[in-house]
Design a protein around this motif. Structure first.
Motif, PDB file in Angstrom:
ATOM      1  N   ASP A 189      32.192 113.230 -11.085  1.00  0.00           N
ATOM      2  CA  ASP A 189      30.975 112.897 -11.267  1.00  0.00           C
ATOM      3  C   ASP A 189      29.921 113.002 -10.122  1.00  0.00           C
ATOM      4  O   ASP A 189      28.855 113.566  -9.981  1.00  0.00           O
ATOM      5  CB  ASP A 189      30.410 111.580 -11.860  1.00  0.00           C
ATOM      6  CG  ASP A 189      29.130 111.377 -12.157  1.00  0.00           C
ATOM      7  OD1 ASP A 189      28.610 111.932 -13.028  1.00  0.00           O
ATOM      8  OD2 ASP A 189      28.410 110.486 -11.280  1.00  0.00           O
ATOM      9  N   PHE A 190      30.623 112.771  -8.824  1.00  0.00           N
ATOM     10  CA  PHE A 190      30.074 113.108  -7.731  1.00  0.00           C
ATOM     11  C   PHE A 190      29.973 114.591  -7.470  1.00  0.00           C
ATOM     12  O   PHE A 190      28.892 114.852  -6.855  1.00  0.00           O
ATOM     13  CB  PHE A 190      30.846 112.075  -6.511  1.00  0.00           C
ATOM     14  CG  PHE A 190      30.409 112.487  -5.221  1.00  0.00           C
ATOM     15  CD1 PHE A 190      29.081 111.936  -4.749  1.00  0.00           C
ATOM     16  CD2 PHE A 190      30.808 113.277  -4.333  1.00  0.00           C
ATOM     17  CE1 PHE A 190      28.511 112.230  -3.505  1.00  0.00           C
ATOM     18  CE2 PHE A 190      30.227 113.603  -3.097  1.00  0.00           C
ATOM     19  CZ  PHE A 190      29.117 112.925  -2.541  1.00  0.00           C
ATOM     20  N   LYS A 222      27.245 115.996  -9.517  1.00  0.00           N
ATOM     21  CA  LYS A 222      25.879 115.956  -8.797  1.00  0.00           C
ATOM     22  C   LYS A 222      25.478 116.556  -7.558  1.00  0.00           C
ATOM     23  O   LYS A 222      24.574 116.982  -7.314  1.00  0.00           O
ATOM     24  CB  LYS A 222      25.560 114.473  -8.762  1.00  0.00           C
ATOM     25  CG  LYS A 222      25.669 113.648  -9.940  1.00  0.00           C
ATOM     26  CD  LYS A 222      25.350 112.390  -9.853  1.00  0.00           C
ATOM     27  CE  LYS A 222      25.531 111.384 -11.005  1.00  0.00           C
ATOM     28  NZ  LYS A 222      25.190 109.689 -10.762  1.00  0.00           N
ATOM     29  N   ARG A 243      25.258 120.522  -8.448  1.00  0.00           N
ATOM     30  CA  ARG A 243      23.674 120.456  -8.834  1.00  0.00           C
ATOM     31  C   ARG A 243      22.621 120.288  -7.797  1.00  0.00           C
ATOM     32  O   ARG A 243      21.786 121.241  -7.725  1.00  0.00           O
ATOM     33  CB  ARG A 243      23.610 119.563  -9.916  1.00  0.00           C
ATOM     34  CG  ARG A 243      24.380 119.860 -11.200  1.00  0.00           C
ATOM     35  CD  ARG A 243      24.116 118.914 -12.269  1.00  0.00           C
ATOM     36  NE  ARG A 243      24.948 118.979 -13.478  1.00  0.00           N
ATOM     37  CZ  ARG A 243      24.844 118.526 -14.474  1.00  0.00           C
ATOM     38  NH1 ARG A 243      24.033 117.058 -14.539  1.00  0.00           N
ATOM     39  NH2 ARG A 243      25.455 118.789 -15.541  1.00  0.00           N
ATOM     40  N   ASP A 244      22.742 119.512  -7.045  1.00  0.00           N
ATOM     41  CA  ASP A 244      21.673 119.446  -5.809  1.00  0.00           C
ATOM     42  C   ASP A 244      21.947 120.526  -4.936  1.00  0.00           C
ATOM     43  O   ASP A 244      20.572 121.130  -4.577  1.00  0.00           O
ATOM     44  CB  ASP A 244      22.316 118.099  -5.154  1.00  0.00           C
ATOM     45  CG  ASP A 244      21.219 117.569  -3.957  1.00  0.00           C
ATOM     46  OD1 ASP A 244      19.881 117.327  -4.399  1.00  0.00           O
ATOM     47  OD2 ASP A 244      21.307 117.661  -3.001  1.00  0.00           O
ATOM     48  N   GLU A 275      20.482 108.940  -8.240  1.00  0.00           N
ATOM     49  CA  GLU A 275      20.917 110.277  -8.264  1.00  0.00           C
ATOM     50  C   GLU A 275      22.317 110.288  -7.276  1.00  0.00           C
ATOM     51  O   GLU A 275      22.931 109.508  -7.420  1.00  0.00           O
ATOM     52  CB  GLU A 275      20.102 111.083  -8.241  1.00  0.00           C
ATOM     53  CG  GLU A 275      18.937 111.231  -8.782  1.00  0.00           C
ATOM     54  CD  GLU A 275      19.245 111.569 -10.223  1.00  0.00           C
ATOM     55  OE1 GLU A 275      20.218 112.256 -10.810  1.00  0.00           O
ATOM     56  OE2 GLU A 275      18.616 110.796 -11.365  1.00  0.00           O
ATOM     57  N   LEU A 276      22.272 111.176  -6.439  1.00  0.00           N
ATOM     58  CA  LEU A 276      23.217 111.541  -5.444  1.00  0.00           C
ATOM     59  C   LEU A 276      23.247 110.781  -4.305  1.00  0.00           C
ATOM     60  O   LEU A 276      22.331 110.508  -3.673  1.00  0.00           O
ATOM     61  CB  LEU A 276      23.375 113.112  -5.177  1.00  0.00           C
ATOM     62  CG  LEU A 276      24.125 113.479  -4.249  1.00  0.00           C
ATOM     63  CD1 LEU A 276      25.529 113.469  -5.143  1.00  0.00           C
ATOM     64  CD2 LEU A 276      24.000 114.915  -3.681  1.00  0.00           C
TER      65      LEU A 276
END
Length: 880
Positions: free
Chosen positions: A192-193, A196, A199-200, A504-505
């Protein structure tokens, strides 16, 4: 004569040895450049044109340059070893840097990533240069210098970006693409990290892609690693999908190497003895040189799958995966057999201090300069600092720093104090206005709205992880533990520069797991000083405040890796560990308070109640402070200042308990907090602080919390419904919170006359609001009111009787009592206020005359002033 002869022979022999060494140095100085030219000529044949796309060779009799490659390897290794043995570090470093550049992995970054990969994959000459360079770095790492180590790490990082480093080491070796410690995240949390973060980072990349079209949204790995997912040679359209020409910006995940399933190598291809490099053999066993090992490996690869040749052409060939390997996978496996990349870490233990410093400083400088050189497309031999690093390689460099430091445990103090401490502080420390002063830096470019903060990148993640791993290790050492643990403060605000996002991140789970691994070493924590505890408590408070995010799937519970839950586990272990008795600072109350708040956010009353229990444990630990103050100050007076030391820690604890008692949305949490607050206030701690401070606590904590809760409960009494028992319990606890501490500390409170009168008037005001008028009808809600009023009036009567017994309240119609109260310091005022307040309460009007009669009888009994002492003691017994 024999002695003189022996002495003359020794002089001649010594002179011959010196002359021989000088002669060798002279020969080396005159021959190293021609030899280097010869090596360049032997390796100058472009072999990729003789290789087919599948990476196989037609024959190995020297037609395709295999013999010249072997000779070049042995010649390069011999000249480097000779210059090293003669102590000519200047010649050695020039030779070594030249050999590194012959690998083709340094420079030429203006080519596409697949072009660079093909040039190396289809060139055994470049592979041989890499083999020699890495082996020499392991053998003579002390003298290759800072620039030499930059060359070594530059080749390693380029291999990582080209996906030519194997995740499986050679025979008996572990891969360099691995961490020695378990990951701080679970598998699901890690995936999951990464999702994210990618994507960031993609959003950051698209913001800079002003010339080309935006990237296409495809699959998870295909979108961000599209260039490496293609087969070698297919790179025609790669320039349209990446931001920079060299493609390094798209390398984000440091341990993502396999570009497709058909490139996953087997555990080992063959167990042949000749495929192992010579330096791993025992010294008593003769083995081939590096060149011979390289040649034997190529011969073995060409013979795999050709043991049984078809006779009729009708035989069915086996579907051997080794035959179907892609050229990238074959070269990856070849390098893992010929080069011990992990030896760069393990062999660092045998480097001298200067060599180890050069090794680490090379990594530090490459990380520091990576953002500046990211836009450079070509690096020359004189511009080693301009070697660009991809985000994934930057993270890899941070991992290597930590691994090397942990491997050199006997020199960890030197490494930390001289290199790592400055590196981590420079990357993570918050500096106001730093971004504006350095407008040309990558930090200002990537985060213009927050110039003082650092955006989360793969390198920053591994930098934070490195600090946590080193703190975990240092916590088990008696020396340097406090200095290392104090660095934890730069991982979070206000000292940390990393820009945090609430949901979020972020690195909350990293920090929480690292905190748990640090705190579970209770033996080591017993030796740290205040500086180390400051770093731990700051991280505890941060993790507790970052956790407790509500979950839609599991309402009322928390995930196993929730930061607030990890913070609770750490605190619970430390406060209950025998080894840490009286070691944990009382400042930990702020962290526990954050845990209780996290339980409120997550609607998890279990966590809030568990946090309150930790406050109770912390409160019980203050017993030693209370005993010390009682021994030092006896009796406690209104102007006593020695009790301020206990008050400094006791008051925050009471406030931490009182906050959920007043504001919690869960009835069970409020009841538990009210009960704990009452018990804490009637403990001996109150006798060890100044009387004026005790009066302030009664006003600001005790009466404030109880009065607010009673007002809230009375405001919503029409909605009691099924919470009949819960409401009754909470009202009873509020009433007890008002009267029990008051009666318990009555003697101390009376000594401060002005504050005592204010406290008593506030109590009467709260009871007037609670008892109200005398209108009580039938119904469940009215039953609650009737029972509450009965309970409240009983507590008020007991308090009035105690004050009457002490002579503080009399019947205002009794002139003798008036004279006595005036002699006691103005008791007439408190008596009149008391009877007036009670008379205005409709529920208490029938009881006023009975209480006045008790006051008159008490006044008659207290004619002898010596009996006041007895009455006071009786009052304290009633309060207990």
């Amino acid at each position: 004569r024999s002695a003189k002869s022996m002495e003359s022979h020794q002089q001649i022999f010594g002179k011959d040895v010196a002359d021989a060494k000088n002669l060798k140095e002279l020969l080396l100085e005159s021959a190293w450049q021609p030899i280097l030219s010869a090596i360049s000529g032997l390796w100058g044949v472009a072999s990729e044109e003789f290789y087919e796309l599948d990476g196989g060779m037609q024959n190995l009799d020297g037609t395709y340059g295999v013999q010249s490659v072997r000779i070049g390897i042995d010649l390069a290794h011999e000249i480097l070893s000779s210059s090293s043995n003669l102590g000519r570090s200047d010649i050695f470093q020039d030779l070594f840097n030249s050999i590194c550049y012959m690998s083709g992995l340094l420079g030429d970054y203006n080519a596409d990533i697949d072009q660079r990969a093909n040039r190396f994959i289809y060139s055994i000459e470049r592979q041989s240069a890499l083999t020699v360079a890495i082996n020499i770095a392991e053998e003579s790492g002390d003298i290759i210098g800072l620039d030499g180590w930059k060359c070594v790490w530059g080749m390693i990082f380029e291999l990582r970006d080209l996906q030519l480093l194997s995740t499986k080491g050679g025979i008996g070796r572990r891969s360099i693409i691995s961490e020695s410690d378990p990951d701080l995240l679970t598998i699901d949390a890690r995936n999951d990290f990464y999702l994210k973060m990618v994507r960031d980072m993609q959003g950051l990349n698209e913001s800079y892609d002003a010339e080309g079209p935006p990237r296409k949204a495809t699959s998870f790995f295909g979108s961000f690693f599209s260039s490496s997912a293609r087969d070698p040679g297919d790179y025609a359209d790669s320039l349209t999908n990446i931001r920079s020409i060299n493609g390094k910006d798209d390398q984000l995940v440091w341990d993502y190497l396999s570009s497709s399933e058909d490139e996953d190598e087997k555990e080992s291809i063959g167990d042949g003895h000749d495929a192992v490099p010579f330096f791993e053999r025992s010294q008593t066993q003769k083995g081939p040189s590096i060149g011979a090992a390289f040649e034997n490996q190529l011969i073995y690869e060409s013979s795999v799958g050709k043991e049984e040749m078809p006779v009729t052409g009708l035989e069915r060939m086996g579907n051997d995966l080794s035959i179907q390997q892609s050229p990238r996978a074959r070269v990856r496996h070849r390098l893992s057999q010929l080069v011990d990349f992990s030896g760069l870490i393990s062999e660092s233990r045998y480097l001298d201090m200067d060599g180890l410093s050069d090794l680490l400083n090379a990594l530090v400088e490459m990380i520091r300069d990576s953002s500046k050189s990211l836009n450079n497309t070509r690096a020359s031999e004189g511009e080693l600092a301009s070697l660009p690093l991809s985000p994934a390689s930057e993270a890899f460099a941070e991992i290597l720093l930590c691994e090397i430091a942990l491997k050199n445990r006997d020199r960890f103090a030197h490494v930390w104090e001289n290199i790592l401490c400055a590196h981590y502080n420079s990357r993570l420390t918050y500096r106001p206005g730093w971004g504006r002063q350095n407008s040309d830096s990558a930090l200002s470019d990537t985060n213009p709205q927050h110039p003082e903060t650092v955006a989360l990148t793969p390198g920053i993640e591994k930098c934070v992880t490195g600090v946590l791993r080193l703190c975990i290790y240092a916590s088990s050492r008696n020396t340097l533990a406090s200095e290392v643990l104090s660095t934890l403060k730069v991982l979070h605000p206000p000292f940390g520069a990393l820009h945090w996002s609430p949901q979020e991140l972020n690195l909350d789970k990293h920090l929480a797991e690292g905190l748990w691994r640090v705190c579970r070493n209770v033996d080591g924590l017993s030796h740290i000083n205040d500086e180390g505890w400051s770093g731990i408590l700051g991280l505890l408070e941060w993790c507790a405040s970052r956790g407790g995010m509500p979950s839609a799937q599991r309402v009322g519970s928390l995930a196993e890796d929730d930061p607030s839950l990890q913070a609770f586990r750490s605190l619970h272990l430390m406060l209950h560990a025998v080894e840490l008795k009286d070691c944990v600072p009382f400042g930990v109350v702020r962290s526990i308070r954050s845990i209780v708040e996290a339980g409120e956010r997550a609607q998890c009353p279990k966590l809030s109640i568990a946090g309150l229990d930790l406050l109770q444990v912390l409160h019980s630990r203050m017993e030693s402070l209370a005993v010390f103050q009682n021994a030092a100050t006896n009796p406690i007076g209104p102007d006593d200042s020695n009790g301020q030391y206990l008050l400094k820690y006791w008051l925050p604890t009471l406030e931490a308990i009182g906050e959920p008692a007043e504001k919690s949305r869960n009835g069970h949490v409020r009841q538990h907090a009210l009960s704990l607050l009452t018990d804490a206030l009637i403990d001996r701690h109150g006798r060890s602080i100044p009387a004026t401070s005790l009066c302030d606590i009664m006003n600001t904590v005790c009466l404030h919390v109880a009065g607010r809760r009673i007002a809230d409960l009375l405001r919503v009494r029409s909605g009691f419904g099924s919470d009949f028992d819960e409401c009754l319990i909470e009202l009873e606890l509020c009433i007890s919170l008002i009267f029990k501490p008051f009666l318990h500390h009555l003697k101390t409170l009376v000594s401060v006359e002005g504050d005592f009168v204010g406290i008593w008037i506030s109590m009467l005001g709260i009871m007037s609001q609670l008892l109200g008028d005398d209108s009580v009808s039938s119904g469940d809600d009215d039953d609650v009111c009737r029972m509450t009023k009965e309970l409240g009036s009983e507590h008020l009567r007991n308090a009035v009787m105690v004050l009457i017994a002490m002579g503080l309240i009399t019947d205002d119609s009794n002139s003798r009592g008036e004279q006595q109260q005036e002699s006691n310091g103005g008791g007439q005022d408190i008596s009149s206020v008391t009877w007036a307040a009670i008379g205005s309460i409709g529920y208490c009007k029938p009881l006023v005359e009975e209480w006045r009669q008790s006051a008159r009888e008490s006044a008659m009994d207290n004619i002898n002033p010596s009996q006041n002492v007895v009455n006071v003691n009786v009052g304290e017994e009633n309060a207990d």
